[in-house]
Design a protein around this motif. Structure first.
Motif, PDB file in Angstrom:
ATOM      1  N   LYS A  25       0.859  -1.256   0.132  1.00  0.00           N
ATOM      2  CA  LYS A  25       0.082  -0.132  -0.040  1.00  0.00           C
ATOM      3  C   LYS A  25       0.738   1.419   0.006  1.00  0.00           C
ATOM      4  CE  LYS A  25      -0.853   0.955   4.934  1.00  0.00           C
ATOM      5  NZ  LYS A  25      -1.939   0.982   6.089  1.00  0.00           N
ATOM      6  N   GLN A  32       0.036   7.275  -6.258  1.00  0.00           N
ATOM      7  CA  GLN A  32      -1.133   7.715  -6.275  1.00  0.00           C
ATOM      8  C   GLN A  32      -0.829   9.383  -6.279  1.00  0.00           C
ATOM      9  OE1 GLN A  32      -4.293   5.607  -5.669  1.00  0.00           O
ATOM     10  NE2 GLN A  32      -5.929   7.258  -4.820  1.00  0.00           N
ATOM     11  N   ASP A 239     -15.408   0.183   4.856  1.00  0.00           N
ATOM     12  CA  ASP A 239     -15.025  -0.952   3.857  1.00  0.00           C
ATOM     13  C   ASP A 239     -13.794  -1.669   4.444  1.00  0.00           C
ATOM     14  OD1 ASP A 239     -17.226  -0.605   2.487  1.00  0.00           O
ATOM     15  OD2 ASP A 239     -16.041   0.625   0.931  1.00  0.00           O
ATOM     16  N   ARG A 241     -11.198  -3.790   6.508  1.00  0.00           N
ATOM     17  CA  ARG A 241     -11.412  -5.347   6.675  1.00  0.00           C
ATOM     18  C   ARG A 241     -10.929  -5.681   8.049  1.00  0.00           C
ATOM     19  NH1 ARG A 241     -11.257  -8.325   1.872  1.00  0.00           N
ATOM     20  NH2 ARG A 241     -11.881 -10.063   3.316  1.00  0.00           N
ATOM     21  N   ASP A 279      -7.122  -3.417   3.095  1.00  0.00           N
ATOM     22  CA  ASP A 279      -7.927  -3.953   2.293  1.00  0.00           C
ATOM     23  C   ASP A 279      -7.296  -4.477   1.318  1.00  0.00           C
ATOM     24  OD1 ASP A 279     -10.001  -3.656  -0.133  1.00  0.00           O
ATOM     25  OD2 ASP A 279     -11.172  -2.095   1.122  1.00  0.00           O
ATOM     26  N   ARG A 280      -8.114  -5.270   0.491  1.00  0.00           N
ATOM     27  CA  ARG A 280      -7.037  -6.236  -0.649  1.00  0.00           C
ATOM     28  C   ARG A 280      -6.984  -5.109  -1.869  1.00  0.00           C
ATOM     29  NH1 ARG A 280      -9.340 -10.479   2.167  1.00  0.00           N
ATOM     30  NH2 ARG A 280      -7.807 -11.898   3.160  1.00  0.00           N
ATOM     31  N   ASP A 281      -8.050  -4.325  -2.020  1.00  0.00           N
ATOM     32  CA  ASP A 281      -8.136  -3.317  -3.023  1.00  0.00           C
ATOM     33  C   ASP A 281      -7.153  -2.285  -2.761  1.00  0.00           C
ATOM     34  OD1 ASP A 281      -8.462  -1.432  -4.835  1.00  0.00           O
ATOM     35  OD2 ASP A 281     -10.556  -1.701  -4.999  1.00  0.00           O
ATOM     36  N   LEU A 282      -5.695  -2.445  -3.026  1.00  0.00           N
ATOM     37  CA  LEU A 282      -4.885  -1.390  -2.773  1.00  0.00           C
ATOM     38  C   LEU A 282      -5.220  -0.014  -3.291  1.00  0.00           C
ATOM     39  CD1 LEU A 282      -1.736  -3.497  -3.062  1.00  0.00           C
ATOM     40  CD2 LEU A 282      -2.989  -2.773  -0.904  1.00  0.00           C
ATOM     41  N   VAL A 283      -5.847   0.061  -4.454  1.00  0.00           N
ATOM     42  CA  VAL A 283      -6.019   1.512  -4.957  1.00  0.00           C
ATOM     43  C   VAL A 283      -7.146   2.056  -4.108  1.00  0.00           C
ATOM     44  CG1 VAL A 283      -6.770   2.705  -7.049  1.00  0.00           C
ATOM     45  CG2 VAL A 283      -5.341   0.708  -7.314  1.00  0.00           C
ATOM     46  N   ALA A 284      -8.153   1.370  -3.709  1.00  0.00           N
ATOM     47  CA  ALA A 284      -9.070   2.042  -2.986  1.00  0.00           C
ATOM     48  C   ALA A 284      -8.541   2.293  -1.441  1.00  0.00           C
ATOM     49  CB  ALA A 284     -10.304   0.881  -2.687  1.00  0.00           C
ATOM     50  N   ASN A 287      -6.149   5.412  -1.827  1.00  0.00           N
ATOM     51  CA  ASN A 287      -7.150   6.542  -1.869  1.00  0.00           C
ATOM     52  C   ASN A 287      -7.643   7.042  -0.671  1.00  0.00           C
ATOM     53  OD1 ASN A 287      -8.185   8.111  -3.848  1.00  0.00           O
ATOM     54  ND2 ASN A 287     -10.329   7.222  -3.325  1.00  0.00           N
TER      55      ASN A 287
END
Ligand SMILES: [Zn+2]
Length: 304
Positions: A25, A32, A239, A241, A279-284, A287
């Motif tokens: 991350k 980002q 969201d 985890r 979070d497994r969604d690293l972009v989210a 962000n």
């Protein structure tokens, strides 16, 4: 003076870890930010690894010897969440060096943000919960030892209680520890901060921000700190985890903007670190962490 951001090349090293979430991350956040105005207009400062003499102000000799030389036993490594390696030591020392540099930059410029940091579970004599060295405590102790400041307020808004920091400064009147966290989150056994505000599961934006407002302005008045060290953990997000709270993206932005504005209006320098976020969604996830840097940059621009 451009907006100071602290970057850690060490965080791009992939580490052997038991961590359930990818540690990349830090790299994604940096990428980002580089694309955004907050990153583009920034002065990216690169820290040196923290000196052992700086670590000794907070951590015990015995623990430092074991961690720095690879003599943590299996149980200690499990509790830390990491398998020991030389890269791990190097990276962790860089991270703490980064928070030291963030504090230094904040004292110079009024405001500075780290792109890592917030390892608040690390105790004086042990690692815990993915935290090996307590960067918040080492940076606070460093600023006090150098006589840059007399009184520090640590504002820990990560969803997990800042138990390591609370214990380290339990008997030190120069550092006030404020932790607002999920009552049901790790650690199961909480320590006593100077002020703890446990929140019920599912707390949302409006309640969260009202409770924060009720405490923080009073604390700044009462304590009149020379420095605020702010742990802006995003694991309070709905969201996340691991967290049990329910803030929105907008809630995060409002929280960080509020903390920054309040401190700066009190003329208190603020050094911010990103804290936890899972979070497994690293972009989210990146962000969410970037909200801190966006809020800081927006405030920075307003003041020019
Ligand atoms: Zn956390």
């Amino acid at each position: 003076m451009p907006f100071p951001l602290i970057h850690h090349p060490g965080y791009t090293i992939d580490l052997p870890t038991n961590h359930p979430f990818p540690m990349a991350k830090f790299r994604v956040l940096k990428e980002q930010l580089r694309k955004e105005s907050a990153g583009q207009a920034s002065h990216w400062l690169i820290p040196a690894p923290v000196a052992e003499s700086d670590l000794r102000r907070v951590h015990t000799h015995d623990y430092l010897q074991r961690f720095l030389t690879g003599k943590l036993d299996d149980a200690a490594q499990r509790r830390s969440g990491f398998r020991w390696s030389e890269e791990l030591v190097e990276r962790t020392r860089l991270e703490v060096g980064g928070t030291l540099l963030t504090v230094e930059a904040a004292l110079e410029n009024g405001l500075a943000c780290n792109t890592a940091g917030g390892t608040h579970h690390a105790h004086a004599d042990a690692a815990s919960g993915y935290c090996l060295l307590n960067d918040l405590a080492v940076a606070a102790a460093h600023a006090l030892a150098r006589r840059w400041v007399k009184r520090i307020l640590i504002v820990d808004l990560d969803v997990h209680q800042g138990d390591g920091t609370a214990l380290i400064f339990r008997d030190d009147d120069r550092v006030f520890t404020f932790s607002m966290h999920g009552a049901e989150n790790f650690p199961a056994r909480k320590q006593q901060s100077d002020l703890d505000v446990p929140l019920p599961r599912g707390t949302k934006d409006e309640d969260y921000l009202a409770i924060l407002d009720a405490h923080l302005s009073k604390l700044l008045d009462q304590i009149a700190p020379d420095l605020v060290i702010y742990d802006a953990g995003v694991d309070v997000h709905a969201d996340d985890r691991l967290g049990h709270l329910a803030l929105s993206d907008e809630g995060l932005m409002r929280r960080d903007a509020y903390v920054i504005r309040l401190c700066r209006e009190a003329d208190t320098p603020i050094a911010a670190v990103i804290g936890g976020g899972y979070d497994r969604d690293l972009v989210a996830l990146a962000n969410r962490h970037a909200q801190l840097h966006r809020a800081a940059y927006r405030y920075w621009l307003e003041q020019r």
